[in-house]
Scaffold this motif. Sequence first.
Motif, PDB file in Angstrom:
ATOM      1  N   LEU A  53      -9.203   2.048  -6.081  1.00  0.00           N
ATOM      2  CA  LEU A  53      -8.035   2.894  -5.876  1.00  0.00           C
ATOM      3  C   LEU A  53      -6.847   2.441  -6.723  1.00  0.00           C
ATOM      4  O   LEU A  53      -6.153   3.267  -7.312  1.00  0.00           O
ATOM      5  N   ARG A  83     -11.371   4.249 -18.197  1.00  0.00           N
ATOM      6  CA  ARG A  83     -10.969   5.043 -17.025  1.00  0.00           C
ATOM      7  C   ARG A  83     -12.142   5.167 -16.054  1.00  0.00           C
ATOM      8  O   ARG A  83     -11.990   4.977 -14.844  1.00  0.00           O
ATOM      9  N   GLY A 135      -8.149   2.509 -10.664  1.00  0.00           N
ATOM     10  CA  GLY A 135      -8.405   3.881 -11.088  1.00  0.00           C
ATOM     11  C   GLY A 135      -7.128   4.694 -11.224  1.00  0.00           C
ATOM     12  O   GLY A 135      -6.932   5.399 -12.213  1.00  0.00           O
ATOM     13  N   ARG A 136      -6.261   4.566 -10.238  1.00  0.00           N
ATOM     14  CA  ARG A 136      -4.986   5.296 -10.301  1.00  0.00           C
ATOM     15  C   ARG A 136      -4.121   4.786 -11.455  1.00  0.00           C
ATOM     16  O   ARG A 136      -3.465   5.565 -12.134  1.00  0.00           O
ATOM     17  N   ALA A 151       3.298   2.353  -5.726  1.00  0.00           N
ATOM     18  CA  ALA A 151       2.429   3.275  -4.978  1.00  0.00           C
ATOM     19  C   ALA A 151       2.609   3.069  -3.477  1.00  0.00           C
ATOM     20  O   ALA A 151       2.671   4.023  -2.711  1.00  0.00           O
ATOM     21  N   GLU A 182      -5.514   6.268 -14.620  1.00  0.00           N
ATOM     22  CA  GLU A 182      -5.146   7.678 -14.742  1.00  0.00           C
ATOM     23  C   GLU A 182      -3.694   7.839 -15.191  1.00  0.00           C
ATOM     24  O   GLU A 182      -3.384   8.696 -16.009  1.00  0.00           O
ATOM     25  N   ASP A 183      -2.831   7.006 -14.637  1.00  0.00           N
ATOM     26  CA  ASP A 183      -1.400   7.148 -14.867  1.00  0.00           C
ATOM     27  C   ASP A 183      -0.896   6.460 -16.140  1.00  0.00           C
ATOM     28  O   ASP A 183       0.004   6.965 -16.791  1.00  0.00           O
ATOM     29  N   ARG A 203       1.109  -1.080  -8.084  1.00  0.00           N
ATOM     30  CA  ARG A 203       0.656  -1.149  -6.698  1.00  0.00           C
ATOM     31  C   ARG A 203       1.856  -1.126  -5.759  1.00  0.00           C
ATOM     32  O   ARG A 203       1.878  -0.404  -4.761  1.00  0.00           O
ATOM     33  N   TRP A 244     -12.485   3.370 -12.014  1.00  0.00           N
ATOM     34  CA  TRP A 244     -12.742   4.085 -10.766  1.00  0.00           C
ATOM     35  C   TRP A 244     -14.045   3.651 -10.101  1.00  0.00           C
ATOM     36  O   TRP A 244     -14.290   4.000  -8.942  1.00  0.00           O
TER      37      TRP A 244
END
Length: 107
Positions: free
Chosen positions: A36, A23, A39-40, A97, A43-44, A94, A27
Amino acid sequence: MSDDPFSDPNAPIADADRRKRLRFRAWRRGFKEADLIMGRFAEDRLEGLSAAELDEFERLLDAPDAEVYQWICGAAETPANFDGPVMRALKAFRFEADAAAGDGPKG
Protein backbone atom coordinates in the motif's frame (compact mmCIF):
# COMPACT_ATOMS: atom_id res chain seq x y z
CA MET A 1 11.67 -5.37 -22.44
CA SER A 2 10.86 -6.13 -26.04
CA ASP A 3 8.38 -8.73 -27.27
CA ASP A 4 10.80 -9.48 -30.09
CA PRO A 5 12.45 -12.86 -29.33
CA PHE A 6 15.50 -11.77 -31.33
CA SER A 7 16.10 -8.54 -29.41
CA ASP A 8 19.26 -8.09 -27.40
CA PRO A 9 18.51 -9.14 -23.77
CA ASN A 10 21.38 -6.92 -22.62
CA ALA A 11 20.01 -3.78 -24.27
CA PRO A 12 19.10 -1.04 -21.80
CA ILE A 13 15.48 -0.95 -20.69
CA ALA A 14 13.58 2.07 -21.94
CA ASP A 15 12.81 4.57 -19.18
CA ALA A 16 9.03 4.16 -19.56
CA ASP A 17 9.32 0.36 -19.42
CA ARG A 18 11.51 0.57 -16.32
CA ARG A 19 9.01 2.81 -14.54
CA LYS A 20 6.17 0.47 -15.52
CA ARG A 21 8.07 -2.53 -14.16
CA LEU A 22 8.93 -0.72 -10.91
CA ARG A 23 5.30 0.35 -10.46
CA PHE A 24 4.17 -3.26 -10.89
CA ARG A 25 6.75 -4.51 -8.38
CA ALA A 26 5.81 -1.83 -5.86
CA TRP A 27 2.20 -3.06 -5.77
CA ARG A 28 3.12 -6.76 -5.56
CA ARG A 29 5.69 -7.12 -2.81
CA GLY A 30 3.67 -9.71 -0.91
CA PHE A 31 3.37 -7.70 2.31
CA LYS A 32 0.07 -5.81 2.21
CA GLU A 33 1.14 -2.82 4.31
CA ALA A 34 4.33 -2.35 2.27
CA ASP A 35 2.35 -2.81 -0.96
CA LEU A 36 0.00 0.00 0.00
CA ILE A 37 2.76 2.46 0.83
CA MET A 38 5.20 1.55 -1.94
CA GLY A 39 2.47 1.12 -4.57
CA ARG A 40 0.80 4.42 -3.80
CA PHE A 41 4.18 6.15 -3.71
CA ALA A 42 5.03 4.66 -7.13
CA GLU A 43 1.69 5.79 -8.57
CA ASP A 44 2.10 9.30 -7.22
CA ARG A 45 5.85 9.99 -7.47
CA LEU A 46 7.61 7.56 -9.83
CA GLU A 47 7.36 9.79 -12.90
CA GLY A 48 9.25 12.56 -11.12
CA LEU A 49 12.19 10.43 -9.97
CA SER A 50 15.62 10.81 -11.56
CA ALA A 51 17.58 7.81 -12.85
CA ALA A 52 19.59 7.70 -9.60
CA GLU A 53 16.38 7.84 -7.56
CA LEU A 54 14.89 5.03 -9.65
CA ASP A 55 18.00 2.99 -8.81
CA GLU A 56 17.44 3.70 -5.12
CA PHE A 57 13.74 2.78 -5.35
CA GLU A 58 14.65 -0.46 -7.11
CA ARG A 59 17.13 -1.32 -4.34
CA LEU A 60 14.38 -0.74 -1.79
CA LEU A 61 12.11 -3.09 -3.75
CA ASP A 62 14.88 -5.71 -3.57
CA ALA A 63 15.18 -5.38 0.23
CA PRO A 64 13.07 -7.58 2.55
CA ASP A 65 9.48 -6.31 2.82
CA ALA A 66 9.20 -6.33 6.61
CA GLU A 67 12.47 -4.44 7.03
CA VAL A 68 11.54 -1.75 4.51
CA TYR A 69 8.15 -1.35 6.17
CA GLN A 70 9.79 -0.91 9.58
CA TRP A 71 12.19 1.69 8.16
CA ILE A 72 9.35 3.64 6.56
CA CYS A 73 7.27 3.55 9.73
CA GLY A 74 10.21 4.44 11.98
CA ALA A 75 9.99 1.18 13.93
CA ALA A 76 13.61 0.44 13.01
CA GLU A 77 16.49 2.67 12.02
CA THR A 78 17.13 2.80 8.29
CA PRO A 79 20.61 1.47 7.44
CA ALA A 80 22.89 4.12 5.95
CA ASN A 81 23.05 2.33 2.59
CA PHE A 82 19.24 2.65 2.22
CA ASP A 83 18.80 6.08 3.84
CA GLY A 84 18.70 8.26 0.74
CA PRO A 85 16.35 10.77 -0.85
CA VAL A 86 13.81 8.13 -1.90
CA MET A 87 13.57 6.60 1.59
CA ARG A 88 13.11 10.07 3.07
CA ALA A 89 10.42 10.76 0.44
CA LEU A 90 8.70 7.45 1.28
CA LYS A 91 8.66 8.33 4.98
CA ALA A 92 7.21 11.77 4.24
CA PHE A 93 4.70 10.27 1.80
CA ARG A 94 3.49 7.79 4.43
CA PHE A 95 3.13 10.59 6.99
CA GLU A 96 1.19 12.74 4.48
CA ALA A 97 -1.08 9.81 3.60
CA ASP A 98 -1.80 9.13 7.29
CA ALA A 99 -2.52 12.82 7.91
CA ALA A 100 -4.85 13.02 4.90
CA ALA A 101 -6.72 9.95 6.14
CA GLY A 102 -7.00 11.50 9.60
CA ASP A 103 -5.10 8.62 11.15
CA GLY A 104 -2.00 10.50 12.27
CA PRO A 105 1.41 8.84 12.22
CA LYS A 106 1.72 5.19 13.10
CA GLY A 107 4.68 3.04 13.96
